[in-house]
Enzyme design. Structure first.
Site, mmCIF file in Angstrom:
data_model
loop_
_atom_site.group_PDB
_atom_site.id
_atom_site.type_symbol
_atom_site.label_atom_id
_atom_site.label_comp_id
_atom_site.label_asym_id
_atom_site.label_seq_id
_atom_site.Cartn_x
_atom_site.Cartn_y
_atom_site.Cartn_z
ATOM 1 N N SER A 205 -37.807 -19.682 38.530
ATOM 2 C CA SER A 205 -38.634 -20.317 39.565
ATOM 3 C C SER A 205 -39.492 -21.409 38.954
ATOM 4 C CB SER A 205 -39.542 -19.257 40.195
ATOM 5 O OG SER A 205 -40.507 -19.861 41.010
ATOM 6 N N TYR B 257 -46.135 -13.322 38.884
ATOM 7 C CA TYR B 257 -44.762 -13.787 39.136
ATOM 8 C C TYR B 257 -44.437 -14.978 38.232
ATOM 9 C CZ TYR B 257 -40.836 -15.707 41.882
ATOM 10 O OH TYR B 257 -39.625 -16.199 42.296
HETATM 11 N N1 NAP Z 1 -36.914 -17.522 47.943
HETATM 12 C C1 NAP Z 1 -37.419 -18.448 47.149
HETATM 13 O O1 NAP Z 1 -38.002 -19.460 47.605
HETATM 14 C C2 NAP Z 1 -37.260 -18.336 45.654
HETATM 15 C C3 NAP Z 1 -37.732 -19.380 44.854
HETATM 16 C C4 NAP Z 1 -37.583 -19.290 43.478
HETATM 17 C C5 NAP Z 1 -36.974 -18.178 42.930
HETATM 18 N N2 NAP Z 1 -36.536 -17.168 43.732
HETATM 19 C C6 NAP Z 1 -35.899 -16.011 43.093
HETATM 20 O O2 NAP Z 1 -34.664 -15.766 43.716
HETATM 21 C C7 NAP Z 1 -34.297 -14.390 43.563
HETATM 22 C C8 NAP Z 1 -33.878 -13.841 44.913
HETATM 23 O O3 NAP Z 1 -34.994 -13.879 45.791
HETATM 24 P P1 NAP Z 1 -34.877 -13.945 47.381
HETATM 25 O O4 NAP Z 1 -35.838 -14.974 47.837
HETATM 26 O O5 NAP Z 1 -33.466 -14.051 47.780
HETATM 27 O O6 NAP Z 1 -35.514 -12.556 47.856
HETATM 28 P P2 NAP Z 1 -34.898 -11.087 48.030
HETATM 29 O O7 NAP Z 1 -33.812 -11.075 49.050
HETATM 30 O O8 NAP Z 1 -36.065 -10.200 48.249
HETATM 31 O O9 NAP Z 1 -34.217 -10.811 46.626
HETATM 32 C C9 NAP Z 1 -34.719 -10.020 45.639
HETATM 33 C C10 NAP Z 1 -33.756 -8.889 45.417
HETATM 34 O O10 NAP Z 1 -34.112 -8.217 44.207
HETATM 35 C C11 NAP Z 1 -33.926 -6.847 44.461
HETATM 36 N N3 NAP Z 1 -34.629 -5.991 43.502
HETATM 37 C C12 NAP Z 1 -35.960 -5.833 43.324
HETATM 38 N N4 NAP Z 1 -36.189 -4.940 42.359
HETATM 39 C C13 NAP Z 1 -34.974 -4.522 41.915
HETATM 40 C C14 NAP Z 1 -34.536 -3.590 40.939
HETATM 41 N N5 NAP Z 1 -35.422 -2.894 40.196
HETATM 42 N N6 NAP Z 1 -33.207 -3.421 40.741
HETATM 43 C C15 NAP Z 1 -32.301 -4.122 41.477
HETATM 44 N N7 NAP Z 1 -32.648 -4.994 42.442
HETATM 45 C C16 NAP Z 1 -33.975 -5.189 42.644
HETATM 46 C C17 NAP Z 1 -34.382 -6.635 45.880
HETATM 47 O O11 NAP Z 1 -33.844 -5.429 46.361
HETATM 48 P P3 NAP Z 1 -34.673 -4.283 47.158
HETATM 49 O O12 NAP Z 1 -34.276 -4.483 48.602
HETATM 50 O O13 NAP Z 1 -34.161 -3.013 46.596
HETATM 51 O O14 NAP Z 1 -36.126 -4.506 46.904
HETATM 52 C C18 NAP Z 1 -33.760 -7.850 46.543
HETATM 53 O O15 NAP Z 1 -32.426 -7.587 46.901
HETATM 54 C C19 NAP Z 1 -35.507 -13.698 42.945
HETATM 55 O O16 NAP Z 1 -35.320 -13.565 41.547
HETATM 56 C C20 NAP Z 1 -36.641 -14.680 43.226
HETATM 57 O O17 NAP Z 1 -37.681 -14.569 42.276
HETATM 58 C C21 NAP Z 1 -36.671 -17.215 45.081
#
Ligand code: NAP
Length: 239
Positions: A139, A161
């Site tokens: 990120s 974060y």
């Molecule tokens: N959305 C944005 O704007 C953005 C920007 C920059 C970076 N990112 C990064 O992109 C990635 C995906 O994020 P997203 O926005 O798509 O949100 P998201 O759908 O909430 O994705 C995060 C995923 O990680 C899983 N997770 C959390 N703890 C875990 C564990 N111990 N073992 C296995 N899985 C686990 C969550 O599953 P559970 O349902 O089990 O919690 C969820 O499926 C993340 O790394 C985030 O930091 C997102």
């Protein structure tokens, strides 16, 4: 028929998440996709929609990561792309001095150590590929240069974060360095601010498909592609 390339994606529990969209795009490119989540039922429902395979995986558990890698070793014998997408702990409004240390430990365990233990478990399988790829989904919050979420901007919002993603980028560099004499490439990708949660479009979040494209780019890099870098949309990002 040639064996398809195999991609493993962590943290795929939500239809709107980056992990599922990345799975969809890699499937469209002909990859055999293995999607994983802590909740197997959630991963299975999503996998069924795109003809992927689902596995249970908690990235905070050495045992879970090692068992999963062992199962794939027996079933497929190799992995071509590991996408460390699982992430959490967006501590909006938090401040370093008022953060509970257990929260910090948990955030590091998922966002940094999760990718680390997955790399340790999966490099032997990635070495069996002709060109293994590790993508650490990072990120701009872990960089100085991001004008909104960056480490030193807007009073440093999301400090925990941001620090975990800064450390994740450090891991990317060190892994790439250790693997420089292999065909494995390791890169960090920032997807940008993407609309994975309802209502975020109004704050400027872009479509999930656009964010996932940069992840897919890094997962499918050609042999002369970069390693040890930090990218958004295929362009190098300053730290
Ligand atoms: N959305 C944005 O704007 C953005 C920007 C920059 C970076 N990112 C990064 O992109 C990635 C995906 O994020 P997203 O926005 O798509 O949100 P998201 O759908 O909430 O994705 C995060 C995923 O990680 C899983 N997770 C959390 N703890 C875990 C564990 N111990 N073992 C296995 N899985 C686990 C969550 O599953 P559970 O349902 O089990 O919690 C969820 O499926 C993340 O790394 C985030 O930091 C997102």
């Amino acid at each position: 028929m040639p064996t398809p390339k195999i991609a493993v994606i962590t943290g795929v529990s939500r239809e709107a998440g980056l992990g599922f969209e990345t799975a969809r795009q890699l499937k469209a490119l002909g990859y055999a996709v293995i999607i994983t989540a802590r909740d197997l039922k959630a991963a299975q429902q999503l996998a069924d929609r795109i003809g992927a395979v689902a596995h249970q995986l908690d990235v905070t558990s050495d045992e879970s990561a090692d068992r999963f890698a062992g199962e794939l070793a027996r079933e497929y014998g190799k992995v071509d792309a590991l996408i460390n997408n699982a992430g959490a702990f967006f501590d909006q409004g938090g401040q370093p001095l008022s953060t509970d240390m257990q929260y910090v430990r948990d955030a590091l365990d998922t966002n940094l150590l999760g990718a680390w233990r997955m790399a340790k478990a999966f490099v032997p399988l990635l070495e069996k590929s002709e060109g293994g790829r590790i993508v650490n989904v990072s990120s701009g919050a872990g960089a100085f240069t991001d004008p909104v979420f960056g480490l030193a901007n807007h009073q440093g919002i999301v400090p925990v974060y941001g620090i975990t993603k800064l450390a994740l980028n450090g891991l990317t560099v060190k892994l790439a360095r250790q693997l420089q004499d292999t065909s494995i490439k390791v890169n960090s990708v920032c997807p940008g601010f993407v609309a994975t949660y309802p209502g975020t479009e109004q704050w400027g979040a872009r479509p999930v498909s656009e964010g996932a494209r940069g992840i897919v780019w890094a997962a499918t890099l050609p042999d002369d592609g970069p390693t040890g870098g930090f990218f958004r949309d295929g362009e190098a990002l300053a730290w």
